[in-house]
Scaffold this active site. Structure first.
Site, PDB file in Angstrom:
ATOM      1  N   GLY A 174       0.455  -5.083   0.864  1.00 13.83           N
ATOM      2  CA  GLY A 174      -1.101  -5.022  -0.101  1.00 13.83           C
ATOM      3  C   GLY A 174      -0.197  -5.488  -1.049  1.00 13.83           C
ATOM      4  O   GLY A 174      -1.691  -6.518  -1.676  1.00 13.83           O
ATOM      5  N   ALA A 186       0.665  -1.454  -0.378  1.00  9.92           N
ATOM      6  CA  ALA A 186      -0.044   0.347   0.163  1.00  9.92           C
ATOM      7  C   ALA A 186       1.107   1.211  -0.690  1.00  9.92           C
ATOM      8  O   ALA A 186       2.278   0.831   0.516  1.00  9.92           O
ATOM      9  CB  ALA A 186      -0.392  -0.065   0.715  1.00  9.92           C
ATOM     10  N   GLU A 232       4.834  -5.501   7.414  1.00 10.35           N
ATOM     11  CA  GLU A 232       3.516  -4.395   8.259  1.00 10.35           C
ATOM     12  C   GLU A 232       4.513  -4.423   9.559  1.00 10.35           C
ATOM     13  O   GLU A 232       4.142  -3.128  10.018  1.00 10.35           O
ATOM     14  CB  GLU A 232       2.098  -4.714   8.335  1.00 10.35           C
ATOM     15  CG  GLU A 232       1.573  -4.797   6.409  1.00 10.35           C
ATOM     16  CD  GLU A 232       1.424  -5.370   5.808  1.00 10.35           C
ATOM     17  OE1 GLU A 232       2.600  -6.282   6.263  1.00 10.35           O
ATOM     18  OE2 GLU A 232       1.138  -5.078   4.723  1.00 10.35           O
ATOM     19  N   GLU A 281      -0.709  -9.140  -0.253  1.00 12.00           N
ATOM     20  CA  GLU A 281      -2.080  -9.512   0.411  1.00 12.00           C
ATOM     21  C   GLU A 281      -3.086  -9.537  -1.437  1.00 12.00           C
ATOM     22  O   GLU A 281      -4.175 -10.582  -1.516  1.00 12.00           O
ATOM     23  CB  GLU A 281      -2.673  -8.037   0.703  1.00 12.00           C
ATOM     24  CG  GLU A 281      -2.256  -8.373   2.416  1.00 12.00           C
ATOM     25  CD  GLU A 281      -2.736  -7.387   3.101  1.00 12.00           C
ATOM     26  OE1 GLU A 281      -1.947  -6.210   2.376  1.00 12.00           O
ATOM     27  OE2 GLU A 281      -2.798  -7.657   3.954  1.00 12.00           O
TER      28      GLU A 281
HETATM   29  N1  COA Z   1       4.463   2.892  -0.525  1.00 11.89           N
HETATM   30  C1  COA Z   1       5.068   4.263  -1.205  1.00 11.89           C
HETATM   31  N2  COA Z   1       5.985   4.502  -1.875  1.00 11.89           N
HETATM   32  C2  COA Z   1       6.736   3.507  -1.842  1.00 11.89           C
HETATM   33  C3  COA Z   1       6.372   1.829  -1.205  1.00 11.89           C
HETATM   34  C4  COA Z   1       5.189   2.587  -0.592  1.00 11.89           C
HETATM   35  N3  COA Z   1       4.857   0.775  -0.427  1.00 11.89           N
HETATM   36  N4  COA Z   1       7.743   0.870  -1.482  1.00 11.89           N
HETATM   37  C5  COA Z   1       8.533   2.167  -2.790  1.00 11.89           C
HETATM   38  N5  COA Z   1       7.855   3.272  -2.527  1.00 11.89           N
HETATM   39  C6  COA Z   1       9.087   4.032  -3.033  1.00 11.89           C
HETATM   40  C7  COA Z   1       9.904   4.864  -3.193  1.00 11.89           C
HETATM   41  O1  COA Z   1       9.637   5.030  -1.482  1.00 11.89           O
HETATM   42  C8  COA Z   1      10.665   5.863  -4.140  1.00 11.89           C
HETATM   43  O2  COA Z   1      10.125   6.398  -4.341  1.00 11.89           O
HETATM   44  P1  COA Z   1      11.221   7.762  -4.652  1.00 11.89           P
HETATM   45  O3  COA Z   1      11.956   7.522  -5.634  1.00 11.89           O
HETATM   46  O4  COA Z   1      10.162   8.915  -4.940  1.00 11.89           O
HETATM   47  O5  COA Z   1      12.193   8.175  -2.978  1.00 11.89           O
HETATM   48  C9  COA Z   1      10.491   4.442  -4.974  1.00 11.89           C
HETATM   49  O6  COA Z   1       8.903   3.382  -4.603  1.00 11.89           O
HETATM   50  C10 COA Z   1      11.712   3.262  -4.747  1.00 11.89           C
HETATM   51  O7  COA Z   1      11.511   2.121  -3.816  1.00 11.89           O
HETATM   52  P2  COA Z   1      13.400   2.361  -2.922  1.00 11.89           P
HETATM   53  O8  COA Z   1      12.711   2.007  -2.162  1.00 11.89           O
HETATM   54  O9  COA Z   1      14.166   3.150  -3.063  1.00 11.89           O
HETATM   55  O10 COA Z   1      13.395   0.782  -3.734  1.00 11.89           O
HETATM   56  P3  COA Z   1      14.416   0.314  -2.993  1.00 11.89           P
HETATM   57  O11 COA Z   1      15.232  -1.247  -4.411  1.00 11.89           O
HETATM   58  O12 COA Z   1      15.658   0.707  -2.701  1.00 11.89           O
HETATM   59  O13 COA Z   1      13.967  -0.907  -2.357  1.00 11.89           O
HETATM   60  C11 COA Z   1      12.017  -1.883  -1.426  1.00 11.89           C
HETATM   61  C12 COA Z   1      12.540  -1.654  -3.106  1.00 11.89           C
HETATM   62  C13 COA Z   1      10.500  -2.838  -2.118  1.00 11.89           C
HETATM   63  C14 COA Z   1      12.665  -3.077  -0.188  1.00 11.89           C
HETATM   64  C15 COA Z   1      11.461  -1.042  -0.560  1.00 11.89           C
HETATM   65  O14 COA Z   1      11.403  -0.182  -1.387  1.00 11.89           O
HETATM   66  C16 COA Z   1      10.469  -1.483   0.861  1.00 11.89           C
HETATM   67  O15 COA Z   1      10.733  -1.690   2.131  1.00 11.89           O
HETATM   68  N6  COA Z   1       9.477  -0.247  -0.228  1.00 11.89           N
HETATM   69  C17 COA Z   1       8.017  -0.403   0.775  1.00 11.89           C
HETATM   70  C18 COA Z   1       7.731  -1.904   1.820  1.00 11.89           C
HETATM   71  C19 COA Z   1       6.487  -2.605   2.195  1.00 11.89           C
HETATM   72  O16 COA Z   1       6.999  -1.980   3.591  1.00 11.89           O
HETATM   73  N7  COA Z   1       4.927  -2.876   2.164  1.00 11.89           N
HETATM   74  C20 COA Z   1       3.826  -2.209   2.816  1.00 11.89           C
HETATM   75  C21 COA Z   1       3.418  -1.525   3.166  1.00 11.89           C
HETATM   76  S1  COA Z   1       2.435  -1.359   4.472  1.00 11.89           S
END
Ligand code: COA
Length: 260
Positions: free
Chosen positions: A112, A66, A135, A115
């Site tokens: 999400g 999400a 989460e 999910e």
């Molecule tokens: N919500 C909003 N933005 C998200 C996102 C999310 N769930 N997941 C990734 N993004 C965005 C990042 O903020 C980043 O945006 P920016 O370039 O404007 O800063 C872009 O997507 C790229 O992500 P980034 O984190 O730079 O890539 P990465 O390769 O370093 O890491 C992940 C990849 C998937 C490990 C990392 O993005 C992450 O942990 N995301 C969240 C996962 C999460 O907790 N999801 C559950 C949400 S309830």
């Protein structure tokens, strides 16, 4: 169908929906959830479409969760509403769709995203995919059905470990757990999804919708799945598809189902 955050491509009997926010790793914001709802609803009404593939754009993510930026300041009530509305509009809606939905998991499927993949009728993944429910590492719990569907799919113990550690598993581990059915190269992922979708589309669409309903009945409170199966089995006997399927078998030819 024109959308901002998703792409819809329909080829004969198969519809492909691609979540298309690659710069945000296809994170599910409110607009994307609404667009997905609209697209699934519309596709449900297309009689020609008999199977749906759901995937993410780019080579990195199916859906990375999400959109955290949208709910970081939410109150308790807003949080509960976010989960309720999302579950109704998208996750439960996909699970109960009368047409089968295959998730083609092409990278991160987190929160999400996992999910959503779990709400689909089954999942396949590319070798680079990583899946998890992170989460609790954000101080929240899965809110789009993850605490319910993950134990249904992989068992309580493994689900507890995934949810409580907030860790990610590989595509191979997901296959071993029974979370995904097949693992392929990224290149072969959509061709395999299409092959499976076309195989499904050759069958009776009426019987398929009845089968989905009967399987789902096992997971609904207060519903006797065996009873639903008996009812739906009986319903099939009144359909043109049943007449065509049995007649074609007896005439030693391939059926041409009218979908009625
Ligand atoms: N919500 C909003 N933005 C998200 C996102 C999310 N769930 N997941 C990734 N993004 C965005 C990042 O903020 C980043 O945006 P920016 O370039 O404007 O800063 C872009 O997507 C790229 O992500 P980034 O984190 O730079 O890539 P990465 O390769 O370093 O890491 C992940 C990849 C998937 C490990 C990392 O993005 C992450 O942990 N995301 C969240 C996962 C999460 O907790 N999801 C559950 C949400 S309830």
């Amino acid at each position: 169908m024109n959308f901002e955050n998703i792409l819809v491509d329909i080829q004969d009997t198969v519809a492909k929906i691609t979540i298309n926010r690659p710069k945000k790793l296809n994170a599910l914001n409110k607009k994307t959830i609404q667009e997905l709802h609209t697209a699934f609803k519309e596709i449900q009404s297309y009689t020609d479409v008999q199977a749906v593939i759901l995937t993410g754009s780019g080579e990195k993510a199916f859906v990375a969760g999400a959109d955290i930026s949208e709910f970081a300041n939410f109150s308790e009530e807003e949080g509960a509403n976010l989960a309720k509305e999302g579950q109704e509009k998208l996750f439960d809606f996909v699970e109960n769709l009368t047409k089968p939905v295959i998730a083609a998991v092409n990278g991160f499927a987190l929160g999400g995203g996992l999910e959503l993949a779990m709400a689909c009728h089954f999942r396949i993944a590319s070798e680079n995919a990583k899946m998890g429910l992170p989460e609790v590492s954000l101080g929240v719990i899965p809110g789009y059905g993850g605490t319910q569907r993950l134990p249904q799919l992989i068992g309580k113990g493994k689900a507890m470990e995934m949810i409580l550690t907030a860790g990610m598993i590989s595509a191979e581990d997901a296959k071993e757990y029974g979370l995904v059915n097949h693992v392929t190269t990224l290149e072969d992922l959509l061709p395999l999804a299409e092959k499976l979708a076309i195989k499904i589309a050759k069958n009776s669409s009426v019987a398929i919708s009845k089968a989905i309903e009967a399987v789902n009945a096992n997971y609904k409170d207060g519903v006797d799945g065996y009873y639903v199966e008996i009812e739906n089995f009986g319903n099939c006997f009144e359909t043109e598809d049943f007449k065509e399927g049995t007649t074609a078998f007896l005439e030693k030819r391939k059926p041409d189902f009218p979908g009625e």
